[in-house]
Design a protein around this motif. Structure first.
Motif, short mmCIF file in Angstrom:
data_model
loop_
_atom_site.label_atom_id
_atom_site.label_comp_id
_atom_site.label_asym_id
_atom_site.label_seq_id
_atom_site.Cartn_x
_atom_site.Cartn_y
_atom_site.Cartn_z
N SER A 169 0.81 -1.22 0.00
CA SER A 169 0.00 0.00 0.00
C SER A 169 0.84 1.27 0.00
O SER A 169 0.29 2.37 -0.08
N ALA A 187 0.05 4.51 -2.20
CA ALA A 187 -1.33 4.51 -2.70
C ALA A 187 -2.06 5.82 -2.41
O ALA A 187 -2.86 6.28 -3.22
N TRP A 194 -7.49 4.51 -9.09
CA TRP A 194 -6.04 4.63 -9.16
C TRP A 194 -5.38 4.09 -7.89
O TRP A 194 -4.38 3.37 -7.95
N ALA A 231 6.11 2.06 -5.25
CA ALA A 231 5.72 3.16 -6.15
C ALA A 231 5.32 2.54 -7.48
O ALA A 231 5.79 1.48 -7.85
N PRO A 232 4.44 3.21 -8.21
CA PRO A 232 3.92 2.62 -9.45
C PRO A 232 4.84 2.76 -10.65
O PRO A 232 4.39 2.80 -11.78
N THR A 273 -2.90 0.72 -7.43
CA THR A 273 -1.56 0.84 -6.87
C THR A 273 -1.27 -0.21 -5.81
O THR A 273 -0.17 -0.76 -5.77
N ALA A 293 4.32 -0.03 -13.16
CA ALA A 293 2.92 -0.29 -13.52
C ALA A 293 2.81 -0.62 -15.00
O ALA A 293 3.51 -0.05 -15.83
N VAL A 345 -0.92 8.34 -5.00
CA VAL A 345 -1.50 8.03 -6.30
C VAL A 345 -2.99 8.36 -6.29
O VAL A 345 -3.54 8.87 -7.28
N TYR A 347 -3.04 3.54 -15.37
CA TYR A 347 -3.57 4.81 -14.86
C TYR A 347 -4.12 5.62 -16.04
O TYR A 347 -3.46 6.48 -16.59
#
Length: 162
Positions: free
Chosen positions: A104, A107, A135, A146-147, A139, A150, A110, A155
């Motif tokens: 988390s 999050a 979003w 951190a994304p 995450t 991703a 984000v 996103y």
């Protein structure tokens, strides 16, 4: 500089944050509490875990007293239990989509970025909350703090109608 940001997220009152916020042509979202920040804010985002009980009972009133009349919304996040937006008269709620939480960390930031993205695109707060919640939920499913890793397209920007 001729740069005019379309929106600003102030995570911490870093040097120049108030100047960037004042130049913004769009919404200013501030992570709160932010001791020492003396710039404008349209929307405050905070975690229920970061607020004393007396402020949590009336978050909009407390934030507006600290930040002034420009403030229009306070959004309090509750992790997997969703988010609530307060404008002094109304309260909106958004539940996050189902997510399998792996990490988390990040999050909340984000979530705030998703909120800013939607508000900058002209979304009403109810739609912006849903966008931000999606979003944030995306995450927590990433196995990183951190994304940065991703998948492409995770996103998606809020549609502007252009």
């Amino acid at each position: 500089s001729d740069l005019t940001p379309e929106g600003v997220y102030v995570r911490t009152p870093y040097p120049g944050a108030a100047a960037w916020a004042a130049r913004s042509a769009g919404p200013v979202v501030l992570h709160w509490p932010a001791p020492g920040y003396d710039g404008p804010a349209d929307v405050v985002v905070c975690s229920a875990d970061d607020l004393p009980r007396d402020i949590l009972a009336a978050p909009f009133e407390a934030a507006r007293a600290a930040l002034g009349p420009r403030l229009t919304w306070v959004v309090v996040t509750y992790g997997a239990d969703g988010a609530r937006a307060h404008d002094g008269r109304n309260e909106l709620f958004a539940a996050p989509p189902p997510a399998r939480a792996l990490d988390s960390t990040g999050a909340g930031d984000v979530f705030a970025a998703g909120l800013l993205d939607a508000l900058r695109a002209g979304a009403a707060m109810e739609a912006a909350l849903a966008h931000a919640s999606a979003w944030g939920a995306a995450t927590v499913e990433l196995a990183s703090s951190a994304p940065v890793d991703a998948p492409a397209g995770l996103y998606r920007p809020y549609p502007t109608g252009d």
